[in-house]
Scaffold this motif. Structure first.
Motif, PDB file in Angstrom:
ATOM      1  N   ARG A 147     -11.847  31.539  30.482  1.00  0.00           N
ATOM      2  CA  ARG A 147     -10.351  31.644  30.323  1.00  0.00           C
ATOM      3  C   ARG A 147      -9.049  31.101  31.695  1.00  0.00           C
ATOM      4  O   ARG A 147      -8.179  30.832  31.042  1.00  0.00           O
ATOM      5  CB  ARG A 147      -9.401  33.216  29.915  1.00  0.00           C
ATOM      6  CG  ARG A 147     -10.463  33.429  28.872  1.00  0.00           C
ATOM      7  CD  ARG A 147      -9.578  34.369  27.844  1.00  0.00           C
ATOM      8  NE  ARG A 147      -9.846  35.890  28.628  1.00  0.00           N
ATOM      9  CZ  ARG A 147     -10.995  36.238  28.498  1.00  0.00           C
ATOM     10  NH1 ARG A 147     -12.243  36.297  27.358  1.00  0.00           N
ATOM     11  NH2 ARG A 147     -11.526  37.441  28.901  1.00  0.00           N
ATOM     12  N   ALA A 148      -9.215  31.871  32.355  1.00  0.00           N
ATOM     13  CA  ALA A 148      -7.994  31.294  33.689  1.00  0.00           C
ATOM     14  C   ALA A 148      -8.146  29.758  33.981  1.00  0.00           C
ATOM     15  O   ALA A 148      -7.014  29.243  33.933  1.00  0.00           O
ATOM     16  CB  ALA A 148      -8.703  32.125  34.718  1.00  0.00           C
ATOM     17  N   LEU A 149      -9.282  29.241  33.768  1.00  0.00           N
ATOM     18  CA  LEU A 149      -9.820  27.713  34.447  1.00  0.00           C
ATOM     19  C   LEU A 149      -9.022  27.061  32.951  1.00  0.00           C
ATOM     20  O   LEU A 149      -8.233  25.713  33.691  1.00  0.00           O
ATOM     21  CB  LEU A 149     -11.073  26.920  34.460  1.00  0.00           C
ATOM     22  CG  LEU A 149     -12.066  28.401  35.688  1.00  0.00           C
ATOM     23  CD1 LEU A 149     -13.393  27.521  35.121  1.00  0.00           C
ATOM     24  CD2 LEU A 149     -10.920  27.316  36.941  1.00  0.00           C
ATOM     25  N   LYS A 150      -8.626  27.845  31.443  1.00  0.00           N
ATOM     26  CA  LYS A 150      -8.186  26.396  31.163  1.00  0.00           C
ATOM     27  C   LYS A 150      -6.916  27.155  31.070  1.00  0.00           C
ATOM     28  O   LYS A 150      -5.874  26.387  30.640  1.00  0.00           O
ATOM     29  CB  LYS A 150      -9.012  27.259  29.512  1.00  0.00           C
ATOM     30  CG  LYS A 150     -10.476  26.663  28.739  1.00  0.00           C
ATOM     31  CD  LYS A 150     -10.445  27.101  27.279  1.00  0.00           C
ATOM     32  CE  LYS A 150     -12.689  26.839  27.535  1.00  0.00           C
ATOM     33  NZ  LYS A 150     -12.851  27.207  26.410  1.00  0.00           N
ATOM     34  N   LYS A 151      -6.674  28.238  31.464  1.00  0.00           N
ATOM     35  CA  LYS A 151      -4.480  28.525  31.441  1.00  0.00           C
ATOM     36  C   LYS A 151      -3.653  27.512  31.811  1.00  0.00           C
ATOM     37  O   LYS A 151      -3.272  27.291  31.948  1.00  0.00           O
ATOM     38  CB  LYS A 151      -4.959  29.685  31.079  1.00  0.00           C
ATOM     39  CG  LYS A 151      -2.960  30.595  31.341  1.00  0.00           C
ATOM     40  CD  LYS A 151      -2.903  31.787  31.971  1.00  0.00           C
ATOM     41  CE  LYS A 151      -1.334  32.525  32.283  1.00  0.00           C
ATOM     42  NZ  LYS A 151      -2.144  33.951  32.718  1.00  0.00           N
ATOM     43  N   THR A 152      -4.660  27.272  33.441  1.00  0.00           N
ATOM     44  CA  THR A 152      -4.142  27.394  34.333  1.00  0.00           C
ATOM     45  C   THR A 152      -4.722  25.309  34.255  1.00  0.00           C
ATOM     46  O   THR A 152      -3.816  24.398  34.776  1.00  0.00           O
ATOM     47  CB  THR A 152      -4.706  27.072  36.085  1.00  0.00           C
ATOM     48  OG1 THR A 152      -6.314  27.859  35.758  1.00  0.00           O
ATOM     49  CG2 THR A 152      -4.621  28.601  35.708  1.00  0.00           C
TER      50      THR A 152
END
Length: 262
Positions: A147-152
């Motif tokens: 999720r963090a990789l997709k968000k950033t």
């Protein structure tokens, strides 16, 4: 094609007494380069002094989740610290800072993931600002990391260090452009899920790593791991994939050079 250890904490005190001898042994066994991740801001100075003085050693600037609880800086200050350190290394012209990391999330430590996450995201943003890949630590937190990789929207992708997980999780990372780090865990027959996964995903998305002095191989529990033993990881992966070890060495070396621009 030489063997490249894509993740080795060779600056740790475990190697203080015999670092030169171990490096000599590495070279004799075909290991010609090491990527040494950062783990804490105070460590960066000595880390880059070390890698800048030795051909074939490369460093990264990052705050490992185990060190997040010791931080006195805000996530925004961590972002600035990473950017400033990398820019300083670039000004010196050594070219030895090749990534941001080791950073990520760890579900096995006391610090809740919600408190680790802002520091991880700050480092992902720093990697985007610097156009560098990230070295990601993901332990019992794959969904949160993804999720963090997709968000950033990481620009240069990176590697999921010491990957252990299912084929489905592996494919999620690969869709994001990430490589998977393959280490000593595959030498354990009980690691059946990880062995099946790494036997089946495209070799073009795998890197070899030791994670020394941690992650000792099967039969060597409790001993210091070393980048000297990286050939055994390559040999085990070759057996699992039923291909010549030369294929493993050549493709993973090419992958590592491409990711870190070595």
């Amino acid at each position: 094609m030489p063997l490249i250890d894509s993740h080795c904490h060779f600056d740790f005190d475990a190697f203080s007494a015999d670092r030169e001898q171990v490096w000599d042994s590495c070279q004799q066994r075909g290991v010609q380069a090491l990527v040494i991740p950062g783990v804490s801001i105070p460590q960066w100075r000595s880390l880059f002094a070390m890698v800048n003085a030795q051909a074939g050693w490369y460093g990264a600037a990052g705050v490992h989740p185990w060190w997040v609880s010791k931080l006195t800086l805000s996530p925004q200050q961590v972002f600035r610290a990473v950017v400033e350190r990398v820019e300083r290394e670039r000004r010196q012209g050594a070219g030895c800072c090749v990534a941001v990391g080791e950073c990520g999330l760890d579900g096995n430590i006391d610090l809740p993931l919600e408190q680790q996450l802002p520091v991880f995201e700050a480092q992902l943003e720093a990697a985007n600002t610097l156009s560098l890949p990230v070295i990601v630590h993901s332990v019992r937190a794959h969904n949160e990391v993804i999720r963090a990789l997709k968000k950033t929207g990481v620009k240069k992708a990176g590697v999921i260090h010491a990957f252990t997980g299912s084929r489905e999780i592996a494919e999620e990372y690969i869709k994001l452009g990430f490589y998977l780090g393959v280490g000593g865990s595959i030498t354990y027959e009980r690691a059946a899920k990880t062995r099946r996964t790494l036997a089946g995903v495209p070799l073009e998305h795998l890197l070899l790593e030791s994670d020394a002095p941690d992650m000792p191989h099967a039969g060597h529990q409790g001993e210091r791991n070393s980048p000297e033993y990286l050939p055994a990881v390559a040999e085990t992966l070759a057996v699992l994939r039923q291909v010549p070890v030369e294929n493993i060495v050549a493709q993973t070396g090419k992958n590592t050079q491409a990711l870190f621009d070595l």
